[in-house]
Design a protein around this motif. Structure first.
Motif, PDB file in Angstrom:
ATOM      1  N   HIS A 106       0.934  -1.156  -0.067  1.00 11.69           N
ATOM      2  CA  HIS A 106      -0.041   0.235  -0.185  1.00 11.69           C
ATOM      3  C   HIS A 106       1.015   1.404   0.103  1.00 11.69           C
ATOM      4  O   HIS A 106       0.452   2.206  -0.871  1.00 11.69           O
ATOM      5  CB  HIS A 106      -0.951  -0.063   1.081  1.00 11.69           C
ATOM      6  N   VAL A 107       1.994   1.222   1.038  1.00 12.75           N
ATOM      7  CA  VAL A 107       2.658   2.364   0.798  1.00 12.75           C
ATOM      8  C   VAL A 107       3.568   2.673  -0.572  1.00 12.75           C
ATOM      9  O   VAL A 107       3.653   3.841  -0.994  1.00 12.75           O
ATOM     10  CB  VAL A 107       3.815   2.252   1.954  1.00 12.75           C
ATOM     11  N   LEU A 108       4.029   1.561  -1.192  1.00  9.51           N
ATOM     12  CA  LEU A 108       4.525   1.755  -2.483  1.00  9.51           C
ATOM     13  C   LEU A 108       3.583   2.175  -3.504  1.00  9.51           C
ATOM     14  O   LEU A 108       4.016   3.202  -4.266  1.00  9.51           O
ATOM     15  CB  LEU A 108       5.067   0.203  -2.910  1.00  9.51           C
ATOM     16  N   HIS A 109       2.290   1.615  -3.494  1.00  5.64           N
ATOM     17  CA  HIS A 109       1.389   1.835  -4.406  1.00  5.64           C
ATOM     18  C   HIS A 109       0.807   3.447  -4.191  1.00  5.64           C
ATOM     19  O   HIS A 109       0.620   4.171  -5.178  1.00  5.64           O
ATOM     20  CB  HIS A 109       0.352   1.077  -4.394  1.00  5.64           C
ATOM     21  N   GLY A 111       2.596   6.059  -2.573  1.00  3.00           N
ATOM     22  CA  GLY A 111       3.671   6.766  -2.917  1.00  3.00           C
ATOM     23  C   GLY A 111       3.809   7.760  -1.447  1.00  3.00           C
ATOM     24  O   GLY A 111       4.310   9.074  -1.323  1.00  3.00           O
ATOM     25  N   LEU A 112       3.841   6.690  -0.237  1.00  5.66           N
ATOM     26  CA  LEU A 112       3.852   7.406   1.019  1.00  5.66           C
ATOM     27  C   LEU A 112       5.205   7.415   1.581  1.00  5.66           C
ATOM     28  O   LEU A 112       6.076   6.845   0.982  1.00  5.66           O
ATOM     29  CB  LEU A 112       2.760   6.578   2.064  1.00  5.66           C
ATOM     30  N   ARG A 113       5.378   8.080   2.672  1.00  5.27           N
ATOM     31  CA  ARG A 113       6.897   8.266   3.154  1.00  5.27           C
ATOM     32  C   ARG A 113       7.029   7.460   4.360  1.00  5.27           C
ATOM     33  O   ARG A 113       8.417   7.159   4.405  1.00  5.27           O
ATOM     34  CB  ARG A 113       6.995   9.806   3.424  1.00  5.27           C
ATOM     35  N   THR A 114       6.260   7.248   5.139  1.00  6.81           N
ATOM     36  CA  THR A 114       6.425   6.518   6.409  1.00  6.81           C
ATOM     37  C   THR A 114       5.377   5.299   6.342  1.00  6.81           C
ATOM     38  O   THR A 114       4.372   5.369   6.504  1.00  6.81           O
ATOM     39  CB  THR A 114       6.188   7.592   7.472  1.00  6.81           C
ATOM     40  N   PHE A 257       1.606   8.953   5.567  1.00  7.65           N
ATOM     41  CA  PHE A 257       1.761   7.872   7.016  1.00  7.65           C
ATOM     42  C   PHE A 257       0.822   6.874   6.699  1.00  7.65           C
ATOM     43  O   PHE A 257      -0.285   6.972   6.331  1.00  7.65           O
ATOM     44  CB  PHE A 257       1.889   8.617   8.157  1.00  7.65           C
ATOM     45  N   HIS A 258       1.347   5.646   7.022  1.00  7.77           N
ATOM     46  CA  HIS A 258       0.478   4.221   7.112  1.00  7.77           C
ATOM     47  C   HIS A 258       0.927   3.757   8.311  1.00  7.77           C
ATOM     48  O   HIS A 258       1.922   3.181   8.332  1.00  7.77           O
ATOM     49  CB  HIS A 258       0.541   3.553   5.779  1.00  7.77           C
ATOM     50  N   LEU A 259      -0.224   3.189   8.951  1.00  3.92           N
ATOM     51  CA  LEU A 259      -0.114   2.604  10.303  1.00  3.92           C
ATOM     52  C   LEU A 259      -0.705   1.140  10.161  1.00  3.92           C
ATOM     53  O   LEU A 259      -1.757   1.084   9.482  1.00  3.92           O
ATOM     54  CB  LEU A 259      -0.708   3.245  11.455  1.00  3.92           C
TER      55      LEU A 259
END
Length: 273
Positions: A106-109, A111-114, A257-259
């Protein structure tokens, strides 16, 4: 001759010429479409064949390049200092689809930073975080097209316990801290401690600096922790208590950000994700 014929004005040769030429051109183009010459038809067929061959060559080159990447992926994980268990889990033909792996994708898709992954031992946090090394690439031109090429120097894995030693100003660890700040993809594993314990002042200062300096476009950072990220009775979570409110606030800026709470099922004991 009738009176109407006598009154008809003579044709304007300047107006009639261009109109006549346009009619002839339209007629010629129509006939060419209906009955193309043998030479024109052969030229068109040759051109289409070259286009097909060019597309096939590009597809073959891309497939060859992707196969080479798949073969080299375990080596690059090792060069990013990913632990052996993460290399083994990510290098197989069938990678286990865990909550941590889905979070990394999900972060890669997006384009998130954290990325912050929490959960018990054995839930796949480290493996999921190391999946982010997929982003440690640079663009290279191969056969006229831009393809990704792994750049192991752009990614690094480090345990939090080792990174904390940089606050003691040891030369080797200070170089590690410098690289951790600059590298494109960073995984900081196991930012944890006993429940209720806070990070010491020097370590907290180091973590705050790291989070601040890595909060930039183009950099991606994953943190893993065994501490709970759920608030307790309206208060702070165990993780927030451990690292401090400023670190949590900087990590979790909206839109960057993603948690993911990965639970407590130990996958090493046969539990399903």
């Amino acid at each position: 001759m009738s009176r109407d014929d006598e009154k008809a004005p003579p044709a304007d040769p300047q107006r009639q010429g261009p109109q006549r030429l346009a009619d002839l051109m339209r007629k010629g183009m129509s006939q060419a479409r209906e009955r193309p010459s043998a030479g024109l038809a052969q030229f068109e067929a040759d051109w289409k064949q070259r286009e097909v061959e060019s597309q096939q060559a590009k597809a073959t080159e891309r497939a060859r390049h992707e196969a080479a990447h798949a073969e080299a992926w375990p080596l690059h994980l090792k060069r990013c200092h990913a632990p052996p268990e993460a290399v083994e889990a990510l290098a197989g033909d069938k990678v286990l689809e865990t909550a941590a792996l889905r979070a990394a994708k999900h972060v890669l898709h997006e384009g998130l930073r954290t990325l912050l992954l929490s959960g018990g031992t054995g839930v796949g946090k480290t493996v999921g975080a190391c999946h982010l090394f997929r982003l440690a690439v640079r663009s290279e031109t191969h056969g006229g097209q831009r393809l990704p090429e792994w750049d192991a120097s752009a990614g690094v894995y480090v345990s939090w316990s080792r990174l904390k030693r940089a606050s003691d100003h040891e030369a080797e660890d200070m170089l590690l801290l410098q690289r951790a700040v600059q590298v494109r993809v960073l995984v900081v594993d196991d930012v944890s401690g006993p429940p209720g314990e806070e990070v010491g002042p020097r370590q907290r200062e180091l973590l705050e600096e790291l989070v601040d300096r890595r909060d930039r476009p183009g950099l991606v950072t994953a943190y893993t922790t065994r501490l709970s990220v759920q608030r307790r009775d309206g208060g702070s979570s165990d993780f927030a208590t451990h690292v401090g409110a400023r670190v949590v606030s900087r990590m979790s800026r909206q839109g960057t950000f993603h948690l993911a709470d990965c639970g407590n099922r130990d996958l090493r004991q046969g539990a399903t994700p």
